[in-house]
Design a protein around this motif. Structure first.
Motif, PDB file in Angstrom:
ATOM      1  N   ASP A  86      38.488  11.779  33.994  1.00  0.00           N
ATOM      2  CA  ASP A  86      37.359  12.175  33.168  1.00  0.00           C
ATOM      3  C   ASP A  86      37.022  13.652  33.340  1.00  0.00           C
ATOM      4  OD1 ASP A  86      36.557  11.687  35.810  1.00  0.00           O
ATOM      5  OD2 ASP A  86      34.468  11.479  35.191  1.00  0.00           O
ATOM      6  N   GLN A  87      37.372  14.233  34.507  1.00  0.00           N
ATOM      7  CA  GLN A  87      37.159  15.658  34.708  1.00  0.00           C
ATOM      8  C   GLN A  87      38.144  16.482  33.890  1.00  0.00           C
ATOM      9  OE1 GLN A  87      34.490  16.582  35.914  1.00  0.00           O
ATOM     10  NE2 GLN A  87      34.281  16.439  38.122  1.00  0.00           N
ATOM     11  N   HIS A  88      39.248  15.887  33.483  1.00  0.00           N
ATOM     12  CA  HIS A  88      40.229  16.608  32.683  1.00  0.00           C
ATOM     13  C   HIS A  88      39.827  16.687  31.209  1.00  0.00           C
ATOM     14  CE1 HIS A  88      42.966  16.360  36.097  1.00  0.00           C
ATOM     15  NE2 HIS A  88      43.759  17.194  35.454  1.00  0.00           N
ATOM     16  N   GLU A  89      38.928  15.809  30.757  1.00  0.00           N
ATOM     17  CA  GLU A  89      38.557  15.795  29.345  1.00  0.00           C
ATOM     18  C   GLU A  89      37.974  17.126  28.872  1.00  0.00           C
ATOM     19  OE1 GLU A  89      39.447  13.578  27.137  1.00  0.00           O
ATOM     20  OE2 GLU A  89      40.485  12.635  28.813  1.00  0.00           O
ATOM     21  N   PRO A  90      37.017  17.750  29.619  1.00  0.00           N
ATOM     22  CA  PRO A  90      36.529  19.060  29.179  1.00  0.00           C
ATOM     23  C   PRO A  90      37.643  20.099  29.119  1.00  0.00           C
ATOM     24  CG  PRO A  90      35.065  18.131  30.837  1.00  0.00           C
ATOM     25  CD  PRO A  90      36.284  17.274  30.816  1.00  0.00           C
ATOM     26  N   LEU A  91      38.609  20.003  30.019  1.00  0.00           N
ATOM     27  CA  LEU A  91      39.715  20.958  30.009  1.00  0.00           C
ATOM     28  C   LEU A  91      40.596  20.752  28.781  1.00  0.00           C
ATOM     29  CD1 LEU A  91      40.830  20.954  33.764  1.00  0.00           C
ATOM     30  CD2 LEU A  91      39.285  22.537  32.601  1.00  0.00           C
ATOM     31  N   LYS A  92      40.809  19.504  28.393  1.00  0.00           N
ATOM     32  CA  LYS A  92      41.598  19.230  27.204  1.00  0.00           C
ATOM     33  C   LYS A  92      40.901  19.760  25.951  1.00  0.00           C
ATOM     34  CE  LYS A  92      43.929  15.080  28.963  1.00  0.00           C
ATOM     35  NZ  LYS A  92      44.131  13.625  28.784  1.00  0.00           N
ATOM     36  N   THR A  93      39.581  19.555  25.892  1.00  0.00           N
ATOM     37  CA  THR A  93      38.817  20.073  24.760  1.00  0.00           C
ATOM     38  C   THR A  93      38.874  21.596  24.743  1.00  0.00           C
ATOM     39  OG1 THR A  93      37.316  18.170  24.957  1.00  0.00           O
ATOM     40  CG2 THR A  93      36.576  20.041  23.616  1.00  0.00           C
ATOM     41  N   LEU A  94      38.795  22.207  25.930  1.00  0.00           N
ATOM     42  CA  LEU A  94      38.872  23.656  26.042  1.00  0.00           C
ATOM     43  C   LEU A  94      40.220  24.170  25.529  1.00  0.00           C
ATOM     44  CD1 LEU A  94      37.964  26.443  27.174  1.00  0.00           C
ATOM     45  CD2 LEU A  94      38.929  25.720  29.374  1.00  0.00           C
ATOM     46  N   ALA A  95      41.312  23.557  25.981  1.00  0.00           N
ATOM     47  CA  ALA A  95      42.644  23.989  25.565  1.00  0.00           C
ATOM     48  C   ALA A  95      42.834  23.821  24.062  1.00  0.00           C
ATOM     49  CB  ALA A  95      43.706  23.196  26.328  1.00  0.00           C
ATOM     50  N   HIS A  96      42.327  22.708  23.530  1.00  0.00           N
ATOM     51  CA  HIS A  96      42.451  22.458  22.090  1.00  0.00           C
ATOM     52  C   HIS A  96      41.672  23.500  21.293  1.00  0.00           C
ATOM     53  CE1 HIS A  96      42.041  20.383  18.203  1.00  0.00           C
ATOM     54  NE2 HIS A  96      43.133  19.717  18.553  1.00  0.00           N
ATOM     55  N   SER A  97      40.491  23.865  21.768  1.00  0.00           N
ATOM     56  CA  SER A  97      39.663  24.850  21.089  1.00  0.00           C
ATOM     57  C   SER A  97      40.325  26.228  21.100  1.00  0.00           C
ATOM     58  CB  SER A  97      38.283  24.929  21.764  1.00  0.00           C
ATOM     59  OG  SER A  97      37.520  25.988  21.243  1.00  0.00           O
TER      60      SER A  97
END
Length: 467
Positions: free
Chosen positions: A149-160
């Motif tokens: 779940d801590q990786h989810e913000p990072l995935k959103t960041l990379a996608h953005s």
């Protein structure tokens, strides 16, 4: 050297106590003289044995450079060899043919290219990462360091970042800093973190980690983007000012030092170093250069997708034209050999491969400085020949500077600094130099005015010289 075909070095041979030593005995002595670790000598001999079998019945003194290249080409198709094993194979053959057999015909072979240019591009290398979904790159981060779940913000960041066309380097850097921030505030969740946590993290970087001011500002930029664009909570109340970055003068080589450095470089890497000094190209701009961007007719090179995603034109040095043409002839032969075995494609950006299906195999899209090995595309599973890894050129330039006795921190970027400084010394105006370097602001180019010897202005003489 016919007795190479009579014994097998699969296990280290027993040295002959009496009589003339065998060729494998003498090869083992070469390995010892070159300080090859004892636990690796058997593998060097295995690689040498494979080469002897490949060129049989030719003696080592009779082997032609084309045979050596054919042997390397055959192994470049194999995906079973790791980077260090491929390099070990090249070194083993070099010690056999040059150091032991003193084969003069093979001395002109570009051994450094085959040893250094065989390093494969990792999945997260910017050239490769463009073909990988940004969320997949985040998933490759060590799972043991942060929960899913801590990786989810990072995935959103990379996608953005990918959607907004930020460079791959920026995307990777921002994700890395935000990942470090997650580890710093753990067990607190990212959504619960505050501006105070950001201030504590930045202070930790400066006090505990003792990072440079530019590094601290880079981390701050990443976190500002994360909180504003991903978490929707801009850091308006952040009480942490940007670190003041002190001005740094670039490392500039004198013309004599440039001559001494380039005299130590030959082959592909020598050509690349001369091209970087002659055009002012950045390291990655040089290794990513494609055949179609070299315009011999108009005497220029088009640098595509430079820093900031900009294109620019630089002059093609007249002195390098013939060397570059000969090099491209060799590269074309390599490309035709790849096509013959069903490979010969390169990666194309911005979905060009879908728009022009045959383009990845066309000559104009091939890299001017290709890797000495084929690699498997992580997305499509196809064999491709990417550009050579930039670290090989960096290592060769550093070694050449030491060999030339240059007491400066010489790297590939020093050639770009020297290009700009020497142009200003020659009387070119600063706006011209700005355009050739691809600087967005002339203030960036102004740094070179602090290190050049201005024509017509007498140099300042130290008082001690007046004593």
């Amino acid at each position: 050297m016919t007795n190479f075909h009579k014994t097998s070095p699969t296990t280290l041979p027993e040295r002959r106590e009496t009589g003339r030593p065998s060729s494998w005995d003498r090869y083992l002595s070469v390995l010892e003289a070159q300080r090859i670790p004892e636990n690796q000598r058997r593998w060097y001999m295995v690689r040498a044995e494979a080469f002897v079998a490949f060129v049989k019945p030719a003696r080592m003194t009779e082997v032609e450079s084309e045979q050596v290249v054919a042997f390397f080409h055959r192994h470049s198709l194999e995906q079973s060899l790791s980077d260090w094993q491929f390099r070990q194979m090249v070194e083993a053959v070099q010690l056999l043919v040059i150091d032991l057999a003193d084969n003069r015909a093979c001395r002109s072979l570009d051994w450094d290219y085959w040893k250094e240019a065989g390093q494969a591009l990792a999945v997260d290398h910017p050239t490769m990462a463009q073909a990988v979904h940004p969320e997949a790159l985040v998933s490759a981060l060590p799972r043991y360091q942060a929960s899913a779940d801590q990786h989810e913000p990072l995935k959103t960041l990379a996608h953005s970042l990918r959607a907004r066309r930020y460079s791959l380097r920026t995307e990777q850097t921002y994700v890395d800093w935000c990942h470090r921030f997650i580890l710093f505030v753990r067990p607190k969740r990212m959504q619960e973190s505050s501006a105070q946590d950001v201030e504590a993290f930045l202070a930790h970087l400066a006090v505990e980690r003792q990072v440079a001011a530019s590094t601290q500002n880079q981390a701050l930029n990443a976190l500002v983007y994360l909180f504003k664009e991903v978490l929707g909570r801009p850091l308006a109340d952040l009480q942490f000012g940007r670190a003041k970055r002190p001005p740094r003068l670039p490392v500039v080589l004198s013309r004599d030092e440039v001559r001494a450095l380039l005299a130590e470089l030959s082959g592909v890497y020598g050509l690349m170093a001369r091209l970087m000094y002659g055009t002012g190209m950045r390291l990655m701009e040089c290794v990513r250069l494609r055949v179609g961007d070299v315009d011999f007719g108009n005497g220029r090179i088009v640098v595509r997708d430079g820093k900031g995603g900009k294109d620019r034109v630089v002059p093609l040095p007249e002195r390098l034209v013939e060397d570059l043409k000969r090099h491209l002839q060799d590269v074309r032969g390599l490309h035709e050999g790849d096509l013959a075995v069903g490979a010969g494609t390169v990666y194309l950006p911005d979905a060009l491969a879908r728009k022009y299906p045959n383009a990845p195999q066309e000559w104009i899209w091939q890299y001017v400085f290709p890797s000495s090995r084929l690699s498997t595309d992580p997305k499509l599973g196809k064999l491709r020949r990417h550009h050579l890894h930039e670290s090989g050129l960096q290592r060769v330039i550093k070694a050449a500077a030491m060999q030339a006795g240059i007491a400066k921190r010489v790297n590939s970027h020093a050639l770009r600094h020297s290009f700009a400084t020497h142009l200003l010394e020659a009387g070119y105006d600063i706006r011209t130099v700005q355009e050739l370097l691809g600087h967005a602001d002339v203030s960036t180019t102004m740094i070179y005015t602090h290190v050049l010897n201005r024509g017509g202005v007498p140099p300042v003489r130290s008082p001690v010289d007046e004593l």
